[in-house]
Design a protein around this motif. Structure first.
Motif, PDB file in Angstrom:
ATOM      1  N   MET A   1      58.622   8.891  17.854  1.00 51.22           N
ATOM      2  CA  MET A   1      58.490   8.939  16.402  1.00 51.22           C
ATOM      3  C   MET A   1      59.888   9.137  15.801  1.00 51.22           C
ATOM      4  SD  MET A   1      56.398  11.705  14.059  1.00 51.22           S
ATOM      5  CE  MET A   1      55.067  11.695  15.202  1.00 51.22           C
ATOM      6  N   ALA A   2      60.189   8.399  14.778  1.00 47.86           N
ATOM      7  CA  ALA A   2      61.484   8.503  14.115  1.00 47.86           C
ATOM      8  C   ALA A   2      61.606   9.836  13.394  1.00 47.86           C
ATOM      9  CB  ALA A   2      61.657   7.351  13.126  1.00 47.86           C
ATOM     10  N   MET A   3      62.827  10.331  13.272  1.00 47.15           N
ATOM     11  CA  MET A   3      63.071  11.620  12.628  1.00 47.15           C
ATOM     12  C   MET A   3      62.553  11.635  11.192  1.00 47.15           C
ATOM     13  SD  MET A   3      64.069  14.657  13.005  1.00 47.15           S
ATOM     14  CE  MET A   3      65.262  14.939  14.280  1.00 47.15           C
ATOM     15  N   SER A   4      62.729  10.538  10.456  1.00 50.81           N
ATOM     16  CA  SER A   4      62.274  10.510   9.062  1.00 50.81           C
ATOM     17  C   SER A   4      60.746  10.604   8.987  1.00 50.81           C
ATOM     18  CB  SER A   4      62.761   9.258   8.348  1.00 50.81           C
ATOM     19  OG  SER A   4      62.284   8.099   8.990  1.00 50.81           O
ATOM     20  N   GLU A   5      60.053   9.974   9.925  1.00 51.27           N
ATOM     21  CA  GLU A   5      58.589  10.067   9.962  1.00 51.27           C
ATOM     22  C   GLU A   5      58.159  11.497  10.299  1.00 51.27           C
ATOM     23  OE1 GLU A   5      54.504   9.125   9.980  1.00 51.27           O
ATOM     24  OE2 GLU A   5      56.237   8.171   9.056  1.00 51.27           O
ATOM     25  N   ARG A   6      58.857  12.110  11.220  1.00 51.41           N
ATOM     26  CA  ARG A   6      58.543  13.490  11.595  1.00 51.41           C
ATOM     27  C   ARG A   6      58.754  14.431  10.412  1.00 51.41           C
ATOM     28  NH1 ARG A   6      61.350  14.526  16.648  1.00 51.41           N
ATOM     29  NH2 ARG A   6      59.535  13.563  17.548  1.00 51.41           N
ATOM     30  N   ARG A   7      59.840  14.233   9.685  1.00 50.79           N
ATOM     31  CA  ARG A   7      60.107  15.073   8.502  1.00 50.79           C
ATOM     32  C   ARG A   7      59.032  14.880   7.436  1.00 50.79           C
ATOM     33  NH1 ARG A   7      66.343  13.786   8.596  1.00 50.79           N
ATOM     34  NH2 ARG A   7      67.032  15.474   9.932  1.00 50.79           N
ATOM     35  N   ARG A   8      58.606  13.636   7.251  1.00 54.49           N
ATOM     36  CA  ARG A   8      57.560  13.362   6.255  1.00 54.49           C
ATOM     37  C   ARG A   8      56.264  14.059   6.646  1.00 54.49           C
ATOM     38  NH1 ARG A   8      53.265  10.610   5.768  1.00 54.49           N
ATOM     39  NH2 ARG A   8      53.464   9.516   7.746  1.00 54.49           N
ATOM     40  N   ARG A   9      55.878  13.951   7.907  1.00 54.82           N
ATOM     41  CA  ARG A   9      54.642  14.592   8.369  1.00 54.82           C
ATOM     42  C   ARG A   9      54.737  16.108   8.272  1.00 54.82           C
ATOM     43  NH1 ARG A   9      52.851  12.002  13.917  1.00 54.82           N
ATOM     44  NH2 ARG A   9      51.388  13.711  13.729  1.00 54.82           N
ATOM     45  N   THR A  10      55.909  16.648   8.585  1.00 53.52           N
ATOM     46  CA  THR A  10      56.119  18.090   8.466  1.00 53.52           C
ATOM     47  C   THR A  10      55.983  18.525   7.019  1.00 53.52           C
ATOM     48  OG1 THR A  10      57.545  18.175  10.409  1.00 53.52           O
ATOM     49  CG2 THR A  10      57.780  19.965   8.814  1.00 53.52           C
ATOM     50  N   ALA A  11      56.616  17.791   6.117  1.00 49.94           N
ATOM     51  CA  ALA A  11      56.542  18.126   4.688  1.00 49.94           C
ATOM     52  C   ALA A  11      55.108  18.051   4.189  1.00 49.94           C
ATOM     53  CB  ALA A  11      57.443  17.191   3.884  1.00 49.94           C
ATOM     54  N   GLU A  12      54.356  17.051   4.632  1.00 54.59           N
ATOM     55  CA  GLU A  12      52.951  16.925   4.226  1.00 54.59           C
ATOM     56  C   GLU A  12      52.126  18.102   4.744  1.00 54.59           C
ATOM     57  OE1 GLU A  12      51.516  13.149   5.541  1.00 54.59           O
ATOM     58  OE2 GLU A  12      52.619  12.040   4.000  1.00 54.59           O
ATOM     59  N   ALA A  13      52.318  18.466   5.999  1.00 54.73           N
ATOM     60  CA  ALA A  13      51.557  19.568   6.591  1.00 54.73           C
ATOM     61  C   ALA A  13      51.865  20.886   5.882  1.00 54.73           C
ATOM     62  CB  ALA A  13      51.859  19.686   8.084  1.00 54.73           C
ATOM     63  N   LEU A  14      53.138  21.130   5.607  1.00 54.33           N
ATOM     64  CA  LEU A  14      53.517  22.368   4.925  1.00 54.33           C
ATOM     65  C   LEU A  14      53.035  22.367   3.481  1.00 54.33           C
ATOM     66  CD1 LEU A  14      57.119  22.870   6.325  1.00 54.33           C
ATOM     67  CD2 LEU A  14      54.990  23.962   7.062  1.00 54.33           C
ATOM     68  N   GLY A  15      53.104  21.219   2.822  1.00 52.60           N
ATOM     69  CA  GLY A  15      52.603  21.123   1.445  1.00 52.60           C
ATOM     70  C   GLY A  15      51.114  21.391   1.366  1.00 52.60           C
ATOM     71  N   GLU A  16      50.363  20.826   2.318  1.00 55.56           N
ATOM     72  CA  GLU A  16      48.920  21.063   2.352  1.00 55.56           C
ATOM     73  C   GLU A  16      48.618  22.536   2.593  1.00 55.56           C
ATOM     74  OE1 GLU A  16      44.906  19.507   4.643  1.00 55.56           O
ATOM     75  OE2 GLU A  16      46.859  18.917   5.421  1.00 55.56           O
ATOM     76  N   ALA A  17      49.359  23.157   3.501  1.00 53.72           N
ATOM     77  CA  ALA A  17      49.150  24.576   3.787  1.00 53.72           C
ATOM     78  C   ALA A  17      49.464  25.422   2.551  1.00 53.72           C
ATOM     79  CB  ALA A  17      50.008  25.011   4.970  1.00 53.72           C
ATOM     80  N   ASP A  18      50.559  25.122   1.874  1.00 56.96           N
ATOM     81  CA  ASP A  18      50.899  25.858   0.649  1.00 56.96           C
ATOM     82  C   ASP A  18      49.826  25.680  -0.414  1.00 56.96           C
ATOM     83  OD1 ASP A  18      53.308  26.985   1.517  1.00 56.96           O
ATOM     84  OD2 ASP A  18      54.505  25.283   0.817  1.00 56.96           O
ATOM     85  N   ASP A  19      49.317  24.470  -0.557  1.00 56.92           N
ATOM     86  CA  ASP A  19      48.270  24.202  -1.553  1.00 56.92           C
ATOM     87  C   ASP A  19      47.004  25.007  -1.269  1.00 56.92           C
ATOM     88  OD1 ASP A  19      49.953  22.419  -2.819  1.00 56.92           O
ATOM     89  OD2 ASP A  19      48.951  20.619  -2.027  1.00 56.92           O
ATOM     90  N   VAL A  20      46.595  25.053  -0.003  1.00 58.60           N
ATOM     91  CA  VAL A  20      45.358  25.766   0.320  1.00 58.60           C
ATOM     92  C   VAL A  20      45.550  27.276   0.179  1.00 58.60           C
ATOM     93  CG1 VAL A  20      45.580  26.022   2.838  1.00 58.60           C
ATOM     94  CG2 VAL A  20      43.336  25.683   1.832  1.00 58.60           C
ATOM     95  N   VAL A  21      46.732  27.776   0.493  1.00 57.20           N
ATOM     96  CA  VAL A  21      47.005  29.209   0.296  1.00 57.20           C
ATOM     97  C   VAL A  21      46.934  29.546  -1.182  1.00 57.20           C
ATOM     98  CG1 VAL A  21      48.824  30.970   0.406  1.00 57.20           C
ATOM     99  CG2 VAL A  21      48.285  29.599   2.424  1.00 57.20           C
TER     100      VAL A  21
END
Length: 76
Positions: A1-21
């Motif tokens: 997986m490319a670094m930019s794709e990994r960063r995007r997925r990480t940002a999405e996962a953290l954003g979702e976690a922040d939203d649910v909190v």
């Protein structure tokens, strides 16, 4: 997986976690319940492919009792 794709997925996962909190905090506070240590567990975000966990934290007995009473009023 490319670094930019990994960063995007990480940002999405953290954003979702922040939203649910945030939503959980607002919902609980709407019922007069505050969990001061509610948040995203930072260690669960440290992996290459993070899977954030929501840390509900610790609360006193009175707050735990409020949660039980609230859950008892909810339909199952």
């Amino acid at each position: 997986m490319a670094m930019s794709e990994r960063r995007r997925r990480t940002a999405e996962a953290l954003g979702e976690a922040d939203d649910v909190v945030r939503a959980l905090d607002e919902g609980l506070r709407g019922h007069g319940i505050a969990l001061p240590s509610l948040g995203v567990d930072p260690l669960s975000c440290a992996m290459v492919d993070p899977r954030p966990l929501v840390e509900l934290g610790r609360c006193n007995v009175a707050t735990a009792r409020q949660l039980v009473e609230l859950l008892d009023r909810c339909p199952k």
